[in-house]
Design an enzyme around this catalytic site. Sequence first.
Site, PDB file in Angstrom:
ATOM      1  CG  MET A  85      -1.851  -1.185   1.314  1.00  0.00           C
ATOM      2  SD  MET A  85      -3.063  -1.257   0.005  1.00  0.00           S
ATOM      3  CE  MET A  85      -4.201  -0.020   0.521  1.00  0.00           C
ATOM      4  N   PRO A  86       1.492   1.577  -1.147  1.00  0.00           N
ATOM      5  CG  PRO A  86       1.901   1.943  -3.402  1.00  0.00           C
ATOM      6  CD  PRO A  86       1.295   0.966  -2.451  1.00  0.00           C
ATOM      7  CG  LEU A  87       1.410   7.730   2.249  1.00  0.00           C
ATOM      8  CD1 LEU A  87       0.030   8.184   1.779  1.00  0.00           C
ATOM      9  CD2 LEU A  87       1.502   7.739   3.759  1.00  0.00           C
TER      10      LEU A  87
END
Length: 68
Positions: free
Chosen positions: A4-6
């Site tokens: 879940m890249p931010l």
Amino acid sequence: MISMPLIQVVQTPGKTAEQKRELVRELTEAFVRSTGAKPESVWVTVNEVAADSWSVAGETLADRAAKA
């Protein structure tokens, strides 16, 4: 494992909702293109910091703008 890249953007206020909408869309697309991630896994936040709360070289951006 789920990725879940931010992507975090920090800027001074002033951009319109449409400009921010376009920014997060393009950042998401670039990340997907570069990494092969699924768009629904990419999170983007836009944090706005007031010019009097952001400084460079010991001087707030508000003070720098007032001098300009």
